[in-house]
Design a protein around this motif. Sequence first.
Motif: not given
Length: 356
Positions: A258-277
């Motif tokens: 139940l840990i969020p998965t890491v994928n170096a090839e994905t274009t998504g990121s934590w920062c993108e999920a938080l925007k514009p915060s």
Amino acid sequence: MVSVTRAVFGDLPSGAGTVEKFQLQSDLLKVDIISWGCTITALEVKDRQGRASDVVLGFAELEGYLQKQPYFGAVVGRVANRIAKGTFMVDGKEYKLAVNNGPNSLHGGVRGFDKVVWTPQVLSNGVQFSRISPDGEEGYPGELKVWVTYTLDGGELMVNYRAQASQTTPVNLTNHSYFNLAGQEHNMALLNFFTRILEKVEALLAQFYPEGKAILGAPGWLSRLSIWLLTPAQGSPNIYDHEVTIEADAFLPVDETLIPTVNAETTGSWCEALKPSPCPLSRKPGQSTPAPCPSTCPFPPGEVAPVQGTAFDLRKPVELGKHLQEFRIHGFDHNFCLKGSKDKHFCARPTSLLCC
């Protein structure tokens, strides 16, 4: 008009202190909160017919909260949810936490914020709890001053969290209430069910894993058995009749622990999920405005998956039981990525078809 009353809820073992209960009441709402873990023990609201009922799970006596139970109504921290492998990096230094959920650290560790007595201060329309988490508590760096404030305004219960750290440290506070909008008699049956399930799971772990390994590390058949045990029997009160809406376009997939998965090839990121915060790590203690993004981010790029076409698309109301059955899943333990905004906006809504 809000009334606030104060009473003794119970005494801790071995003279460790007294736990108090605070009842906040308006014309539309009544909530009971105790100083042990800032825990909401009861929340009584009126339905559309004006009938009042308790819609959260809780114990009538202190002893229930001192036993093993799944954080009913408590404030959890320093960090709610899981920290992978109980380790994290801050300013180039690795910190190790207690591992209490499989290979991970959950809800602040072995003795998190839910398992301490907070200092109360009665307000005109609520109550404020505070405590100081010392440097090194449960492995976290820096001293952390924390304030949790509960206030009533008509039919609205507001919970405000504030923290001040002496040095950079992760903080993620939340309230861990379990809701059943069908009301009190259903909640008591569900509470008893949860208690029986905990006893059964503990017995299974003791039988198959005497060293205390988590159920997530069990063989496939035992994991499936645990899922069966966690599914209410026919006729047992549950929330499968609730309609749920979550205004989120994306969610974070998780691994088997139940840990969020890491994928170096994905274009998504934590920062993108938080925007514009702004990034929560870009504000140093005492700063009123965010600093530039840190050169070394402790959050590696992770998968941010769209909800479209998945079981996680809850942007329109779904009846929970039918939805879970349709997608053949047992529930949700994921982060939904809400849209960032400085203004109040719709995020989520649960509705009980049984009572409302």
